[in-house]
Scaffold this active site. Structure first.
Site, PDB file in Angstrom:
ATOM      1  N   ARG A 253       0.834  -1.210   0.000  1.00 40.11           N
ATOM      2  CA  ARG A 253       0.000   0.000   0.000  1.00 40.11           C
ATOM      3  C   ARG A 253       0.870   1.262   0.000  1.00 40.11           C
ATOM      4  O   ARG A 253       0.547   2.250  -0.626  1.00 40.11           O
ATOM      5  CB  ARG A 253      -0.882  -0.017   1.263  1.00 40.11           C
ATOM      6  CG  ARG A 253      -2.034   0.964   1.266  1.00 40.11           C
ATOM      7  CD  ARG A 253      -2.758   0.997   2.625  1.00 40.11           C
ATOM      8  NE  ARG A 253      -2.842  -0.276   3.289  1.00 40.11           N
ATOM      9  CZ  ARG A 253      -3.864  -1.128   3.179  1.00 40.11           C
ATOM     10  NH1 ARG A 253      -4.893  -0.817   2.421  1.00 40.11           N
ATOM     11  NH2 ARG A 253      -3.853  -2.275   3.824  1.00 40.11           N
ATOM     12  N   TYR A 254       1.953   1.243   0.779  1.00 38.91           N
ATOM     13  CA  TYR A 254       2.867   2.380   0.893  1.00 38.91           C
ATOM     14  C   TYR A 254       4.191   1.980   0.254  1.00 38.91           C
ATOM     15  O   TYR A 254       4.609   0.824   0.378  1.00 38.91           O
ATOM     16  CB  TYR A 254       3.125   2.724   2.363  1.00 38.91           C
ATOM     17  CG  TYR A 254       1.873   2.906   3.184  1.00 38.91           C
ATOM     18  CD1 TYR A 254       1.156   4.104   3.125  1.00 38.91           C
ATOM     19  CD2 TYR A 254       1.409   1.897   4.010  1.00 38.91           C
ATOM     20  CE1 TYR A 254       0.007   4.278   3.885  1.00 38.91           C
ATOM     21  CE2 TYR A 254       0.254   2.062   4.767  1.00 38.91           C
ATOM     22  CZ  TYR A 254      -0.436   3.252   4.703  1.00 38.91           C
ATOM     23  OH  TYR A 254      -1.571   3.416   5.454  1.00 38.91           O
TER      24      TYR A 254
ATOM     25  N   ARG B  26       6.925   0.039   2.652  1.00 36.80           N
ATOM     26  CA  ARG B  26       6.618  -1.120   3.483  1.00 36.80           C
ATOM     27  C   ARG B  26       5.584  -2.014   2.813  1.00 36.80           C
ATOM     28  O   ARG B  26       4.759  -1.527   2.028  1.00 36.80           O
ATOM     29  CB  ARG B  26       6.161  -0.713   4.890  1.00 36.80           C
ATOM     30  CG  ARG B  26       4.798  -0.099   4.997  1.00 36.80           C
ATOM     31  CD  ARG B  26       4.772   0.928   6.124  1.00 36.80           C
ATOM     32  NE  ARG B  26       5.021   2.235   5.558  1.00 36.80           N
ATOM     33  CZ  ARG B  26       4.314   3.335   5.843  1.00 36.80           C
ATOM     34  NH1 ARG B  26       3.364   3.301   6.751  1.00 36.80           N
ATOM     35  NH2 ARG B  26       4.554   4.475   5.263  1.00 36.80           N
TER      36      ARG B  26
ATOM     37  N   CYS C 221      -5.920 -17.781  13.222  1.00 38.93           N
ATOM     38  CA  CYS C 221      -5.616 -17.052  14.462  1.00 38.93           C
ATOM     39  C   CYS C 221      -5.926 -17.973  15.644  1.00 38.93           C
ATOM     40  O   CYS C 221      -6.765 -18.870  15.524  1.00 38.93           O
ATOM     41  CB  CYS C 221      -6.488 -15.808  14.587  1.00 38.93           C
ATOM     42  SG  CYS C 221      -6.338 -14.676  13.191  1.00 38.93           S
TER      43      CYS C 221
ATOM     44  N   CYS D 146     -11.532 -12.535  16.763  1.00 38.38           N
ATOM     45  CA  CYS D 146     -12.106 -11.336  17.357  1.00 38.38           C
ATOM     46  C   CYS D 146     -13.409 -11.032  16.621  1.00 38.38           C
ATOM     47  O   CYS D 146     -13.436 -11.022  15.383  1.00 38.38           O
ATOM     48  CB  CYS D 146     -11.122 -10.179  17.208  1.00 38.38           C
ATOM     49  SG  CYS D 146      -9.453 -10.633  17.724  1.00 38.38           S
TER      50      CYS D 146
ATOM     51  N   CYS E 210     -13.154  -8.297  13.974  1.00 38.02           N
ATOM     52  CA  CYS E 210     -11.973  -8.378  13.085  1.00 38.02           C
ATOM     53  C   CYS E 210     -12.223  -7.690  11.746  1.00 38.02           C
ATOM     54  O   CYS E 210     -13.225  -7.914  11.093  1.00 38.02           O
ATOM     55  CB  CYS E 210     -11.623  -9.839  12.848  1.00 38.02           C
ATOM     56  SG  CYS E 210     -10.274 -10.036  11.662  1.00 38.02           S
TER      57      CYS E 210
ATOM     58  N   ARG F 113     -10.535  -8.268   9.136  1.00 45.16           N
ATOM     59  CA  ARG F 113     -10.321  -9.221   8.039  1.00 45.16           C
ATOM     60  C   ARG F 113     -11.166 -10.471   8.245  1.00 45.16           C
ATOM     61  O   ARG F 113     -10.791 -11.565   7.845  1.00 45.16           O
ATOM     62  CB  ARG F 113      -8.840  -9.615   7.957  1.00 45.16           C
ATOM     63  CG  ARG F 113      -7.921  -8.495   7.564  1.00 45.16           C
ATOM     64  CD  ARG F 113      -6.589  -8.987   6.996  1.00 45.16           C
ATOM     65  NE  ARG F 113      -5.764  -7.840   6.647  1.00 45.16           N
ATOM     66  CZ  ARG F 113      -4.647  -7.493   7.297  1.00 45.16           C
ATOM     67  NH1 ARG F 113      -4.201  -8.219   8.305  1.00 45.16           N
ATOM     68  NH2 ARG F 113      -3.962  -6.434   6.911  1.00 45.16           N
TER      69      ARG F 113
ATOM     70  N   ASP G 104     -12.791  -0.438  12.318  1.00 52.19           N
ATOM     71  CA  ASP G 104     -13.072  -0.575  10.880  1.00 52.19           C
ATOM     72  C   ASP G 104     -14.475  -1.141  10.709  1.00 52.19           C
ATOM     73  O   ASP G 104     -14.903  -2.000  11.481  1.00 52.19           O
ATOM     74  CB  ASP G 104     -12.047  -1.526  10.239  1.00 52.19           C
ATOM     75  CG  ASP G 104     -10.639  -0.976  10.334  1.00 52.19           C
ATOM     76  OD1 ASP G 104     -10.452   0.213  10.021  1.00 52.19           O
ATOM     77  OD2 ASP G 104      -9.733  -1.735  10.737  1.00 52.19           O
TER      78      ASP G 104
ATOM     79  N   ASP H 128      -8.234   3.874   9.635  1.00 52.69           N
ATOM     80  CA  ASP H 128      -7.877   3.389   8.296  1.00 52.69           C
ATOM     81  C   ASP H 128      -9.000   3.815   7.358  1.00 52.69           C
ATOM     82  O   ASP H 128     -10.142   3.362   7.505  1.00 52.69           O
ATOM     83  CB  ASP H 128      -7.703   1.866   8.301  1.00 52.69           C
ATOM     84  CG  ASP H 128      -6.291   1.478   8.656  1.00 52.69           C
ATOM     85  OD1 ASP H 128      -5.397   1.694   7.817  1.00 52.69           O
ATOM     86  OD2 ASP H 128      -6.078   0.987   9.783  1.00 52.69           O
TER      87      ASP H 128
ATOM     88  N   LYS I  46      -3.896   5.602   6.578  1.00 54.25           N
ATOM     89  CA  LYS I  46      -4.356   6.028   7.904  1.00 54.25           C
ATOM     90  C   LYS I  46      -4.524   7.543   7.987  1.00 54.25           C
ATOM     91  O   LYS I  46      -3.717   8.288   7.437  1.00 54.25           O
ATOM     92  CB  LYS I  46      -3.352   5.597   8.968  1.00 54.25           C
ATOM     93  CG  LYS I  46      -3.366   4.107   9.216  1.00 54.25           C
ATOM     94  CD  LYS I  46      -2.472   3.730  10.357  1.00 54.25           C
ATOM     95  CE  LYS I  46      -2.636   2.247  10.676  1.00 54.25           C
ATOM     96  NZ  LYS I  46      -2.527   1.360   9.509  1.00 54.25           N
TER      97      LYS I  46
HETATM   98  S1  SF4 Z   1      -8.174  -9.019  14.659  1.00 56.01           S
HETATM   99 FE1  SF4 Z   1      -8.595 -10.616  13.105  1.00 56.01          FE
HETATM  100  S2  SF4 Z   1      -6.585 -11.156  12.290  1.00 56.01           S
HETATM  101 FE2  SF4 Z   1      -6.242 -10.118  14.263  1.00 56.01          FE
HETATM  102  S3  SF4 Z   1      -6.191 -11.799  15.799  1.00 56.01           S
HETATM  103 FE3  SF4 Z   1      -8.287 -11.009  15.738  1.00 56.01          FE
HETATM  104  S4  SF4 Z   1      -9.290 -12.414  14.284  1.00 56.01           S
HETATM  105 FE4  SF4 Z   1      -7.104 -12.641  13.924  1.00 56.01          FE
END
Ligand code: SF4
Length: 331
Positions: free
Chosen positions: A72-73, A76, A85, A89, A92, A94, A255, A292, A299
């Site tokens: 993206r940048y 990096r 994972c 979460c 999340c 993603r 997000d 973001d 950001k």
């Molecule tokens: S935010 Fe998403 S990618 Fe990060 S640990 Fe939690 S579930 Fe996994």
């Protein structure tokens, strides 16, 4: 669903999004509204997707150069070694991409192509391992990828983004710590944690294994309604990081991933919390509050400005929120 089956929203949530919690996090949950439970236990409200929620809220897809590399940048690149994972979460960003189904990790051909891409782009100074949680790779694989990237002359910094030191601290073994270090590159670890109770004694011991080995650590947290959106909790979290030798780095505005609206806070509330943190705690305990920008535009800092130029000169805001005149020329 067959005619005999009863509606079961939680089963529907689990069919759509990955669900997992580690014993270390489960042990912290005292009741169903516990901030730890809110982060990891599925909730029927995840089935309600609002029109402004996006499958790829930070626009990774628009910048995916080759499989597993998001560029993206200029200086990096993200390297997504795997898509699983230790916990999932509920907020999340993603969540449509991570989980135990589908492709777990980059194949060796994909990893070769990813490293070849980084090698072919001399502007890439820093490689950020993300995922999924990159600390789930074996020490052998971590060592292999560290050595291959350290051999690229323009790659100077490797950064690992992980929840593992808190959610599964025994995974931070001396072997893993040794594997991510290399004399030709600087290694940083960025710890994701959102509530001060995640910094258990075991988590602090895992952090110490990294820091004592010479790996600098930074934090990132997400501002989450019901979890850390009050001044006392946020202050305790940031102080907890500093006490564990983890420098607060980012406080992310949530997000807008699908089914996450129950965690939303307003930007105004986030700014007020940051102002209170500024009034109460040392500079060491101050993260940058950032958003973001949807669509992959990078950001945006969200803290309210503390300096304003007027016709009469500068006004600057002190730690109590009062505006004071500042004469730049010292007259
Ligand atoms: S935010 Fe998403 S990618 Fe990060 S640990 Fe939690 S579930 Fe996994």
């Amino acid at each position: 669903m067959s005619a005999q089956e009863k509606p079961d929203p939680l089963r529907d949530v689990a069919a759509r999004y990955a669900v997992a919690i580690t014993p270390a996090m489960e042990a912290l949950i005292a009741h169903e509204h516990d901030p730890i439970a809110l982060q990891f236990r599925p909730d029927a409200r995840e089935l309600a997707v609002l029109p402004d929620e996006l499958i790829d809220p930070i626009g990774d897809g628009a910048h995916e150069a080759v499989t597993g590399v998001v560029h993206r940048y200029p200086d990096r690149a993200l390297l997504k070694l795997l898509h699983v994972c230790p916990v999932y979460c509920r907020f999340c960003f993603r969540r449509e991409m991570v989980g135990p189904g589908g492709d777990g990790a980059l194949t060796s051909t994909e990893l070769d192509a990813a490293i070849a891409y980084i090698e072919a782009h001399p502007d890439i100074w820093e490689v950020i391992f993300t995922g999924g949680d990159p600390f789930l790779v074996s020490a052998r694989r971590a060592r292999d990828v560290t050595e291959r990237l350290a051999a690229i002359p323009h790659v100077k910094v490797l950064r690992w983004h992980t929840r593992v030191p808190c959610v599964d601290p025994l995974r931070v073994t001396p072997d893993l710590v040794a594997a991510i270090k290399h004399e030709d590159v600087a290694t940083y670890v960025v710890l994701h944690a959102n509530h001060p109770r995640e910094l258990t004694r075991e988590a602090k011991a895992a952090i110490a294994r990294l820091v004592d080995a010479g790996v600098p650590m930074l934090s990132q947290s997400v501002l989450l309604k019901g979890v850390n959106d009050d001044a006392d909790t946020l202050e305790a979290l940031m102080r907890g990081f500093v006490e564990a030798r983890v420098k607060p780095y980012y406080l992310h505005h949530l997000d807008r991933a699908p089914g996450t609206s129950r965690f939303r806070c307003s930007i105004e509330h986030g700014q007020e919390l940051m102002q209170t943190l500024h009034e109460r705690a040392s500079g060491l305990a101050q993260p940058a509050y950032v958003l973001d920008i949807p669509g992959g535009h990078g950001k945006a800092p969200l803290a309210s400005p503390s300096a304003e130029k007027t016709e009469a000169g500068w006004k600057v805001r002190d730690r109590n929120g009062s505006w004071r005149d500042y004469d730049e020329d010292g007259r």
